[in-house]
Design a protein around this motif. Structure first.
Motif, PDB file in Angstrom:
ATOM      1  N   ILE A  16      59.954 193.241 123.625  1.00 51.14           N
ATOM      2  CA  ILE A  16      61.206 193.761 123.054  1.00 51.14           C
ATOM      3  C   ILE A  16      61.756 192.789 122.017  1.00 51.14           C
ATOM      4  CG2 ILE A  16      63.597 194.413 123.557  1.00 51.14           C
ATOM      5  CD1 ILE A  16      62.535 195.368 126.348  1.00 51.14           C
ATOM      6  N   VAL A  17      61.721 191.499 122.334  1.00 46.25           N
ATOM      7  CA  VAL A  17      62.182 190.485 121.377  1.00 46.25           C
ATOM      8  C   VAL A  17      61.292 190.490 120.134  1.00 46.25           C
ATOM      9  CG1 VAL A  17      62.425 187.990 120.999  1.00 46.25           C
ATOM     10  CG2 VAL A  17      63.289 189.026 123.111  1.00 46.25           C
ATOM     11  N   ALA A  18      59.974 190.563 120.318  1.00 45.06           N
ATOM     12  CA  ALA A  18      59.049 190.567 119.175  1.00 45.06           C
ATOM     13  C   ALA A  18      59.292 191.775 118.273  1.00 45.06           C
ATOM     14  CB  ALA A  18      57.605 190.552 119.665  1.00 45.06           C
ATOM     15  N   LEU A  19      59.609 192.919 118.858  1.00 47.48           N
ATOM     16  CA  LEU A  19      59.918 194.096 118.045  1.00 47.48           C
ATOM     17  C   LEU A  19      61.200 193.895 117.233  1.00 47.48           C
ATOM     18  CD1 LEU A  19      58.896 196.923 120.535  1.00 47.48           C
ATOM     19  CD2 LEU A  19      57.807 196.393 118.338  1.00 47.48           C
ATOM     20  N   GLY A  20      62.030 192.957 117.671  1.00 48.56           N
ATOM     21  CA  GLY A  20      63.236 192.623 116.920  1.00 48.56           C
ATOM     22  C   GLY A  20      62.951 191.841 115.646  1.00 48.56           C
ATOM     23  N   LEU A  21      61.739 191.329 115.510  1.00 47.37           N
ATOM     24  CA  LEU A  21      61.370 190.613 114.294  1.00 47.37           C
ATOM     25  C   LEU A  21      61.218 191.552 113.102  1.00 47.37           C
ATOM     26  CD1 LEU A  21      58.774 188.084 115.750  1.00 47.37           C
ATOM     27  CD2 LEU A  21      61.156 187.644 115.089  1.00 47.37           C
ATOM     28  N   LEU A  22      60.962 192.825 113.402  1.00 43.49           N
ATOM     29  CA  LEU A  22      60.919 193.802 112.322  1.00 43.49           C
ATOM     30  C   LEU A  22      62.345 193.976 111.795  1.00 43.49           C
ATOM     31  CD1 LEU A  22      58.579 196.423 114.008  1.00 43.49           C
ATOM     32  CD2 LEU A  22      57.958 194.707 112.302  1.00 43.49           C
ATOM     33  N   PRO A  23      62.537 193.940 110.494  1.00 42.57           N
ATOM     34  CA  PRO A  23      63.908 194.000 109.963  1.00 42.57           C
ATOM     35  C   PRO A  23      64.576 195.342 110.253  1.00 42.57           C
ATOM     36  CG  PRO A  23      62.292 194.062 108.190  1.00 42.57           C
ATOM     37  CD  PRO A  23      61.538 193.818 109.453  1.00 42.57           C
ATOM     38  N   PRO A  24      65.881 195.322 110.540  1.00 39.89           N
ATOM     39  CA  PRO A  24      66.602 196.570 110.801  1.00 39.89           C
ATOM     40  C   PRO A  24      66.783 197.364 109.503  1.00 39.89           C
ATOM     41  CG  PRO A  24      68.140 194.751 110.768  1.00 39.89           C
ATOM     42  CD  PRO A  24      66.753 194.155 110.636  1.00 39.89           C
ATOM     43  N   ILE A  25      66.879 198.664 109.652  1.00 39.15           N
ATOM     44  CA  ILE A  25      67.123 199.539 108.513  1.00 39.15           C
ATOM     45  C   ILE A  25      68.506 200.140 108.689  1.00 39.15           C
ATOM     46  CG2 ILE A  25      66.357 201.614 107.301  1.00 39.15           C
ATOM     47  CD1 ILE A  25      63.553 201.045 108.554  1.00 39.15           C
ATOM     48  N   SER A  26      69.389 199.879 107.748  1.00 37.50           N
ATOM     49  CA  SER A  26      70.752 200.404 107.824  1.00 37.50           C
ATOM     50  C   SER A  26      70.833 201.690 107.013  1.00 37.50           C
ATOM     51  CB  SER A  26      71.745 199.383 107.290  1.00 37.50           C
ATOM     52  OG  SER A  26      73.041 199.919 107.352  1.00 37.50           O
ATOM     53  N   LEU A  27      71.443 202.714 107.617  1.00 38.75           N
ATOM     54  CA  LEU A  27      71.614 203.980 106.921  1.00 38.75           C
ATOM     55  C   LEU A  27      72.884 203.993 106.082  1.00 38.75           C
ATOM     56  CD1 LEU A  27      70.479 206.526 109.650  1.00 38.75           C
ATOM     57  CD2 LEU A  27      69.168 205.589 107.750  1.00 38.75           C
ATOM     58  N   GLY A  28      73.796 203.074 106.344  1.00 37.46           N
ATOM     59  CA  GLY A  28      75.000 202.951 105.542  1.00 37.46           C
ATOM     60  C   GLY A  28      76.177 203.775 106.015  1.00 37.46           C
ATOM     61  N   PHE A  29      75.954 204.974 106.510  1.00 35.95           N
ATOM     62  CA  PHE A  29      77.070 205.831 106.910  1.00 35.95           C
ATOM     63  C   PHE A  29      77.443 205.692 108.379  1.00 35.95           C
ATOM     64  CE2 PHE A  29      73.206 208.354 107.098  1.00 35.95           C
ATOM     65  CZ  PHE A  29      73.259 208.913 108.348  1.00 35.95           C
ATOM     66  N   ILE A  30      76.700 204.877 109.115  1.00 33.96           N
ATOM     67  CA  ILE A  30      77.018 204.601 110.515  1.00 33.96           C
ATOM     68  C   ILE A  30      76.648 203.132 110.776  1.00 33.96           C
ATOM     69  CG2 ILE A  30      74.803 205.333 111.460  1.00 33.96           C
ATOM     70  CD1 ILE A  30      76.469 206.724 113.711  1.00 33.96           C
ATOM     71  N   PRO A  31      77.456 202.423 111.555  1.00 37.57           N
ATOM     72  CA  PRO A  31      77.215 200.980 111.697  1.00 37.57           C
ATOM     73  C   PRO A  31      76.065 200.585 112.613  1.00 37.57           C
ATOM     74  CG  PRO A  31      79.137 201.632 112.969  1.00 37.57           C
ATOM     75  CD  PRO A  31      78.697 202.851 112.209  1.00 37.57           C
ATOM     76  N   VAL A  32      75.238 201.524 113.036  1.00 42.61           N
ATOM     77  CA  VAL A  32      74.121 201.230 113.936  1.00 42.61           C
ATOM     78  C   VAL A  32      72.824 201.238 113.127  1.00 42.61           C
ATOM     79  CG1 VAL A  32      72.899 201.943 116.009  1.00 42.61           C
ATOM     80  CG2 VAL A  32      75.352 202.348 115.832  1.00 42.61           C
ATOM     81  N   PRO A  33      72.104 200.117 113.081  1.00 46.43           N
ATOM     82  CA  PRO A  33      70.864 200.087 112.308  1.00 46.43           C
ATOM     83  C   PRO A  33      69.689 200.693 113.083  1.00 46.43           C
ATOM     84  CG  PRO A  33      71.236 197.957 113.303  1.00 46.43           C
ATOM     85  CD  PRO A  33      72.435 198.808 113.646  1.00 46.43           C
ATOM     86  N   ILE A  34      68.671 201.112 112.349  1.00 46.65           N
ATOM     87  CA  ILE A  34      67.422 201.561 112.975  1.00 46.65           C
ATOM     88  C   ILE A  34      66.612 200.310 113.289  1.00 46.65           C
ATOM     89  CG2 ILE A  34      65.256 202.798 112.622  1.00 46.65           C
ATOM     90  CD1 ILE A  34      66.743 204.634 110.671  1.00 46.65           C
ATOM     91  N   THR A  35      66.221 200.165 114.540  1.00 44.80           N
ATOM     92  CA  THR A  35      65.414 199.009 114.942  1.00 44.80           C
ATOM     93  C   THR A  35      64.218 199.481 115.753  1.00 44.80           C
ATOM     94  OG1 THR A  35      66.468 198.604 117.078  1.00 44.80           O
ATOM     95  CG2 THR A  35      67.531 197.611 115.149  1.00 44.80           C
ATOM     96  N   ALA A  36      63.224 198.630 115.868  1.00 45.94           N
ATOM     97  CA  ALA A  36      62.040 198.952 116.667  1.00 45.94           C
ATOM     98  C   ALA A  36      62.234 198.567 118.134  1.00 45.94           C
ATOM     99  CB  ALA A  36      60.824 198.233 116.095  1.00 45.94           C
ATOM    100  N   GLN A  37      63.321 197.882 118.444  1.00 43.24           N
ATOM    101  CA  GLN A  37      63.493 197.390 119.808  1.00 43.24           C
ATOM    102  C   GLN A  37      63.677 198.504 120.832  1.00 43.24           C
ATOM    103  OE1 GLN A  37      66.415 194.227 118.799  1.00 43.24           O
ATOM    104  NE2 GLN A  37      64.978 192.904 119.905  1.00 43.24           N
ATOM    105  N   SER A  38      64.211 199.640 120.423  1.00 40.11           N
ATOM    106  CA  SER A  38      64.332 200.745 121.388  1.00 40.11           C
ATOM    107  C   SER A  38      62.951 201.254 121.798  1.00 40.11           C
ATOM    108  CB  SER A  38      65.198 201.869 120.826  1.00 40.11           C
ATOM    109  OG  SER A  38      64.669 202.360 119.618  1.00 40.11           O
ATOM    110  N   LEU A  39      61.949 201.083 120.951  1.00 38.85           N
ATOM    111  CA  LEU A  39      60.571 201.394 121.334  1.00 38.85           C
ATOM    112  C   LEU A  39      60.150 200.504 122.504  1.00 38.85           C
ATOM    113  CD1 LEU A  39      57.731 202.628 121.038  1.00 38.85           C
ATOM    114  CD2 LEU A  39      57.310 200.962 119.206  1.00 38.85           C
ATOM    115  N   GLY A  40      60.498 199.229 122.446  1.00 39.45           N
ATOM    116  CA  GLY A  40      60.184 198.306 123.535  1.00 39.45           C
ATOM    117  C   GLY A  40      60.850 198.704 124.836  1.00 39.45           C
ATOM    118  N   VAL A  41      62.071 199.223 124.740  1.00 44.62           N
ATOM    119  CA  VAL A  41      62.789 199.678 125.930  1.00 44.62           C
ATOM    120  C   VAL A  41      62.046 200.857 126.558  1.00 44.62           C
ATOM    121  CG1 VAL A  41      64.943 200.737 126.726  1.00 44.62           C
ATOM    122  CG2 VAL A  41      65.009 198.831 125.107  1.00 44.62           C
TER     123      VAL A  41
END
Length: 187
Positions: A16-41
């Motif tokens: 899960i931590v290693a998947l956090g090394l992938l940079p987050p993608i921000s959509l701009g219209f909501i303050p929650v970025p797209i991350t790969a860490q939820s894949l780890g979950v």
């Protein structure tokens, strides 16, 4: 927990931590970025089951709380738990638990590979998407003052990516089940 359980939970916390090394993608219209860490979950739930999957996520959140920059984008520290995204982080625990619980109940060795894959996918969708979003959207709507409808609609932009993540988690769960089953056996 046995030594094996400790090693497996630590391994998935590291994934899960290693998947956090992938940079987050921000959509701009909501303050929650797209991350790969939820894949780890989701992967922790389908591979380890309810209890061990949730413990793996708790280890990651403990690392975040003590200030280690283990979240996507190098974020960490107690302030993260006061941000609008904190509901999604708390939802990780319950998402991994529900994904694991459903995986333990829906999947067994006697099933065909297709049935196992579909069952893992359903478990990942319910735990890793429905449960996770329930926590995340409710908290986001409250803390960010967006209102439930706006938070819900804004979060729907993440669904296609999370469906792909659930499919990847299902494929991994099936591969592990075929080669080295780790899900706890049902009593």
């Amino acid at each position: 927990m046995s030594t094996r359980d400790l090693v497996l939970t630590a391994l998935f916390a590291a994934i899960i931590v290693a998947l956090g090394l992938l940079p987050p993608i921000s959509l701009g219209f909501i303050p929650v970025p797209i991350t790969a860490q939820s894949l780890g979950v989701m992967m922790a739930g389908v591979v380890l089951g309810a209890r061990r999957g949730a413990v793996a996520v708790l280890i990651v959140l403990l690392l975040v709380a003590i200030g280690l920059p283990v979240l996507s984008g190098g974020r960490g520290g107690l302030a993260i738990f006061a941000s609008p995204t904190a509901g999604f982080l708390v939802g990780w625990i319950f998402g991994a638990f529900v994904t694991g619980y459903l995986s333990e109940r829906l999947v067994n060795q006697g099933q065909s590979g297709l049935v196992q894959t579909v069952s893992f996918f359903l478990a990942a969708m319910v735990g890793g998407v429905v449960v996770l979003y329930a926590f995340g959207i409710a908290y986001l709507a409250t803390v960010a003052g967006l209102g439930f409808t706006k938070a819900f609609v804004g979060s729907m932009a993440f669904i296609p990516g999370d469906v792909v993540k659930a499919f990847v988690a299902a494929l991994l769960g099936r591969a592990v089940m075929a080669g080295y089953p780790l899900l706890p056996a049902r009593a």
